[in-house]
Design an enzyme around this catalytic site. Structure first.
Site, PDB file in Angstrom:
ATOM      1  N   PRO A 148       0.798  -1.221   0.000  1.00 10.32           N
ATOM      2  CA  PRO A 148       0.000   0.000   0.000  1.00 10.32           C
ATOM      3  C   PRO A 148       0.832   1.274   0.000  1.00 10.32           C
ATOM      4  O   PRO A 148       1.855   1.365   0.667  1.00 10.32           O
ATOM      5  CB  PRO A 148      -0.836  -0.110   1.279  1.00 10.32           C
ATOM      6  CG  PRO A 148      -0.217  -1.162   2.099  1.00 10.32           C
ATOM      7  CD  PRO A 148       0.553  -2.054   1.180  1.00 10.32           C
ATOM      8  N   ASN A 149       0.360   2.198  -0.785  1.00  9.03           N
ATOM      9  CA  ASN A 149       0.893   3.557  -0.903  1.00  9.03           C
ATOM     10  C   ASN A 149       2.221   3.665  -1.642  1.00  9.03           C
ATOM     11  O   ASN A 149       2.699   4.771  -1.864  1.00  9.03           O
ATOM     12  CB  ASN A 149       0.988   4.245   0.468  1.00  9.03           C
ATOM     13  CG  ASN A 149      -0.371   4.405   1.098  1.00  9.03           C
ATOM     14  OD1 ASN A 149      -1.286   4.932   0.478  1.00  9.03           O
ATOM     15  ND2 ASN A 149      -0.518   3.912   2.310  1.00  9.03           N
ATOM     16  N   ARG A 193       4.232  11.441  -1.843  1.00  9.73           N
ATOM     17  CA  ARG A 193       4.071  11.327  -0.387  1.00  9.73           C
ATOM     18  C   ARG A 193       5.404  11.436   0.341  1.00  9.73           C
ATOM     19  O   ARG A 193       6.402  10.876  -0.092  1.00  9.73           O
ATOM     20  CB  ARG A 193       3.397  10.001  -0.029  1.00  9.73           C
ATOM     21  CG  ARG A 193       4.257   8.787  -0.370  1.00  9.73           C
ATOM     22  CD  ARG A 193       3.578   7.474  -0.054  1.00  9.73           C
ATOM     23  NE  ARG A 193       3.590   7.187   1.361  1.00  9.73           N
ATOM     24  CZ  ARG A 193       3.974   6.023   1.878  1.00  9.73           C
ATOM     25  NH1 ARG A 193       4.354   5.037   1.106  1.00  9.73           N
ATOM     26  NH2 ARG A 193       3.968   5.838   3.174  1.00  9.73           N
ATOM     27  N   TYR A 247      10.747   9.155   1.502  1.00 10.01           N
ATOM     28  CA  TYR A 247      10.724   8.195   0.391  1.00 10.01           C
ATOM     29  C   TYR A 247      11.388   8.690  -0.888  1.00 10.01           C
ATOM     30  O   TYR A 247      11.494   7.937  -1.843  1.00 10.01           O
ATOM     31  CB  TYR A 247       9.274   7.787   0.095  1.00 10.01           C
ATOM     32  CG  TYR A 247       8.621   7.112   1.267  1.00 10.01           C
ATOM     33  CD1 TYR A 247       8.972   5.817   1.618  1.00 10.01           C
ATOM     34  CD2 TYR A 247       7.683   7.777   2.046  1.00 10.01           C
ATOM     35  CE1 TYR A 247       8.393   5.192   2.711  1.00 10.01           C
ATOM     36  CE2 TYR A 247       7.094   7.158   3.135  1.00 10.01           C
ATOM     37  CZ  TYR A 247       7.449   5.878   3.458  1.00 10.01           C
ATOM     38  OH  TYR A 247       6.877   5.256   4.543  1.00 10.01           O
ATOM     39  N   ASN A 282       8.051  -5.417  -0.909  1.00  6.66           N
ATOM     40  CA  ASN A 282       7.980  -4.263  -0.023  1.00  6.66           C
ATOM     41  C   ASN A 282       6.543  -4.252   0.496  1.00  6.66           C
ATOM     42  O   ASN A 282       5.654  -3.723  -0.155  1.00  6.66           O
ATOM     43  CB  ASN A 282       8.305  -2.965  -0.758  1.00  6.66           C
ATOM     44  CG  ASN A 282       8.292  -1.765   0.173  1.00  6.66           C
ATOM     45  OD1 ASN A 282       7.703  -1.809   1.240  1.00  6.66           O
ATOM     46  ND2 ASN A 282       8.927  -0.689  -0.264  1.00  6.66           N
ATOM     47  N   ALA A 321       3.034  -0.850   4.837  1.00  4.41           N
ATOM     48  CA  ALA A 321       2.401  -0.897   6.163  1.00  4.41           C
ATOM     49  C   ALA A 321       2.055  -2.317   6.600  1.00  4.41           C
ATOM     50  O   ALA A 321       2.025  -2.610   7.804  1.00  4.41           O
ATOM     51  CB  ALA A 321       1.151  -0.024   6.173  1.00  4.41           C
ATOM     52  N   HIS A 357       4.085  -4.700   9.292  1.00  7.12           N
ATOM     53  CA  HIS A 357       4.003  -4.687  10.738  1.00  7.12           C
ATOM     54  C   HIS A 357       2.874  -5.539  11.312  1.00  7.12           C
ATOM     55  O   HIS A 357       2.840  -5.761  12.518  1.00  7.12           O
ATOM     56  CB  HIS A 357       3.880  -3.237  11.216  1.00  7.12           C
ATOM     57  CG  HIS A 357       4.798  -2.325  10.476  1.00  7.12           C
ATOM     58  ND1 HIS A 357       6.180  -2.421  10.570  1.00  7.12           N
ATOM     59  CD2 HIS A 357       4.550  -1.363   9.560  1.00  7.12           C
ATOM     60  CE1 HIS A 357       6.728  -1.524   9.761  1.00  7.12           C
ATOM     61  NE2 HIS A 357       5.770  -0.877   9.146  1.00  7.12           N
ATOM     62  N   ASP A 389       2.076 -15.938   6.010  1.00  5.26           N
ATOM     63  CA  ASP A 389       1.611 -17.301   5.725  1.00  5.26           C
ATOM     64  C   ASP A 389       1.712 -17.639   4.241  1.00  5.26           C
ATOM     65  O   ASP A 389       2.103 -18.757   3.887  1.00  5.26           O
ATOM     66  CB  ASP A 389       0.163 -17.489   6.203  1.00  5.26           C
ATOM     67  CG  ASP A 389       0.034 -17.623   7.707  1.00  5.26           C
ATOM     68  OD1 ASP A 389       1.062 -17.830   8.388  1.00  5.26           O
ATOM     69  OD2 ASP A 389      -1.111 -17.506   8.194  1.00  5.26           O
ATOM     70  N   GLU A 442      12.660  -9.156   1.777  1.00  2.00           N
ATOM     71  CA  GLU A 442      11.826  -8.005   2.149  1.00  2.00           C
ATOM     72  C   GLU A 442      12.667  -6.750   1.983  1.00  2.00           C
ATOM     73  O   GLU A 442      13.807  -6.699   2.462  1.00  2.00           O
ATOM     74  CB  GLU A 442      11.369  -8.153   3.608  1.00  2.00           C
ATOM     75  CG  GLU A 442      10.519  -7.000   4.088  1.00  2.00           C
ATOM     76  CD  GLU A 442      10.147  -7.132   5.561  1.00  2.00           C
ATOM     77  OE1 GLU A 442      10.111  -6.088   6.233  1.00  2.00           O
ATOM     78  OE2 GLU A 442       9.907  -8.263   6.041  1.00  2.00           O
ATOM     79  N   HIS A 488      12.714  -2.279   1.976  1.00  2.00           N
ATOM     80  CA  HIS A 488      12.081  -1.016   2.363  1.00  2.00           C
ATOM     81  C   HIS A 488      12.936   0.132   1.847  1.00  2.00           C
ATOM     82  O   HIS A 488      14.170   0.057   1.900  1.00  2.00           O
ATOM     83  CB  HIS A 488      11.926  -0.916   3.876  1.00  2.00           C
ATOM     84  CG  HIS A 488      11.023  -1.960   4.423  1.00  2.00           C
ATOM     85  ND1 HIS A 488       9.660  -1.864   4.336  1.00  2.00           N
ATOM     86  CD2 HIS A 488      11.284  -3.146   5.023  1.00  2.00           C
ATOM     87  CE1 HIS A 488       9.119  -2.940   4.864  1.00  2.00           C
ATOM     88  NE2 HIS A 488      10.088  -3.749   5.276  1.00  2.00           N
ATOM     89  N   ILE A 489      12.288   1.149   1.365  1.00  2.00           N
ATOM     90  CA  ILE A 489      12.986   2.337   0.866  1.00  2.00           C
ATOM     91  C   ILE A 489      13.585   3.114   2.041  1.00  2.00           C
ATOM     92  O   ILE A 489      14.739   3.537   1.995  1.00  2.00           O
ATOM     93  CB  ILE A 489      12.013   3.197   0.038  1.00  2.00           C
ATOM     94  CG1 ILE A 489      11.627   2.437  -1.246  1.00  2.00           C
ATOM     95  CG2 ILE A 489      12.624   4.566  -0.295  1.00  2.00           C
ATOM     96  CD1 ILE A 489      10.471   3.041  -2.021  1.00  2.00           C
ATOM     97  N   SER A 490      12.798   3.287   3.093  1.00  2.00           N
ATOM     98  CA  SER A 490      13.279   4.008   4.268  1.00  2.00           C
ATOM     99  C   SER A 490      13.898   3.018   5.260  1.00  2.00           C
ATOM    100  O   SER A 490      13.688   1.813   5.159  1.00  2.00           O
ATOM    101  CB  SER A 490      12.124   4.760   4.943  1.00  2.00           C
ATOM    102  OG  SER A 490      11.214   3.852   5.543  1.00  2.00           O
ATOM    103  N   ARG A 512      12.702   4.889  12.374  1.00  2.00           N
ATOM    104  CA  ARG A 512      11.408   5.571  12.341  1.00  2.00           C
ATOM    105  C   ARG A 512      10.606   5.274  13.609  1.00  2.00           C
ATOM    106  O   ARG A 512      11.178   4.847  14.605  1.00  2.00           O
ATOM    107  CB  ARG A 512      10.671   5.160  11.064  1.00  2.00           C
ATOM    108  CG  ARG A 512      11.478   5.614   9.821  1.00  2.00           C
ATOM    109  CD  ARG A 512      10.760   5.429   8.544  1.00  2.00           C
ATOM    110  NE  ARG A 512       9.527   6.208   8.529  1.00  2.00           N
ATOM    111  CZ  ARG A 512       8.543   5.973   7.675  1.00  2.00           C
ATOM    112  NH1 ARG A 512       8.629   5.006   6.785  1.00  2.00           N
ATOM    113  NH2 ARG A 512       7.451   6.721   7.707  1.00  2.00           N
ATOM    114  N   ARG A 527       7.022   0.845  13.545  1.00  2.00           N
ATOM    115  CA  ARG A 527       7.548   0.454  12.233  1.00  2.00           C
ATOM    116  C   ARG A 527       8.781  -0.450  12.341  1.00  2.00           C
ATOM    117  O   ARG A 527       9.274  -0.952  11.346  1.00  2.00           O
ATOM    118  CB  ARG A 527       7.915   1.685  11.413  1.00  2.00           C
ATOM    119  CG  ARG A 527       6.732   2.520  11.018  1.00  2.00           C
ATOM    120  CD  ARG A 527       7.154   3.596  10.026  1.00  2.00           C
ATOM    121  NE  ARG A 527       6.138   4.596   9.845  1.00  2.00           N
ATOM    122  CZ  ARG A 527       5.133   4.511   8.969  1.00  2.00           C
ATOM    123  NH1 ARG A 527       5.023   3.466   8.196  1.00  2.00           N
ATOM    124  NH2 ARG A 527       4.259   5.491   8.875  1.00  2.00           N
TER     125      ARG A 527
END
Length: 143
Positions: free
Chosen positions: A9-10, A17, A22, A73, A76, A79, A86, A97, A99-101, A106, A110
């Protein structure tokens, strides 16, 4: 090597954003960056994005016997999505996995990933280069 790149998401809102977190690259820029770097590494990539948890689970399930690896990625969903965890465990495809940040620099909530234990590793905090690092990790794992 054929990889599935999944974005949660996002991620489709990149460039719009929270640019301080990001970066300036748009989602389209990210996809092109992944494709070019995949090509340079002799990797075929399919890139999918969804804001819907169940769609991401379906994409993971559909990857069974079709891909050599997954880069995800979960955004949200990182978490709290036991469903994504699963699904990754069910298909048993080597997954990284990303993540950009830097999720560990953070907010406290997170800093916990429920998805990471279903993955061979996690890369966080290197901007969109995190995806390239994920590709290189999957190449190394396949050797």
């Amino acid at each position: 090597m054929k990889l599935l790149i999944l974005n949660g998401p996002n991620i489709n809102m990149l460039g719009k954003r929270e640019r301080a977190i990001y970066g300036e690259s748009s989602y389209e820029d990210l996809c092109e960056y992944i494709r070019v770097n995949g090509q340079n590494l002799s990797i075929n990539v399919d890139i999918l994005q969804s804001n819907i948890e169940g769609e991401l689970v379906t994409y993971i399930q559909d990857a069974y016997d079709k891909y050599d690896g997954i880069i995800i990625n979960p955004a949200a969903y990182t978490h709290y999505s036991i469903a994504i965890y699963d699904a990754l465990k069910a298909v048993d495809i080597p997954t990284v996995e990303v993540h950009i940040s830097n999720i560990y620099a953070r907010e406290e909530y997170r800093r916990k990933s429920v998805v990471a234990p279903a993955c061979i590793g996690q890369i966080s905090g290197f901007g969109i280069y995190s995806y390239v690092m994920g590709m290189m990790a999957l190449i190394n794992k396949a050797k």
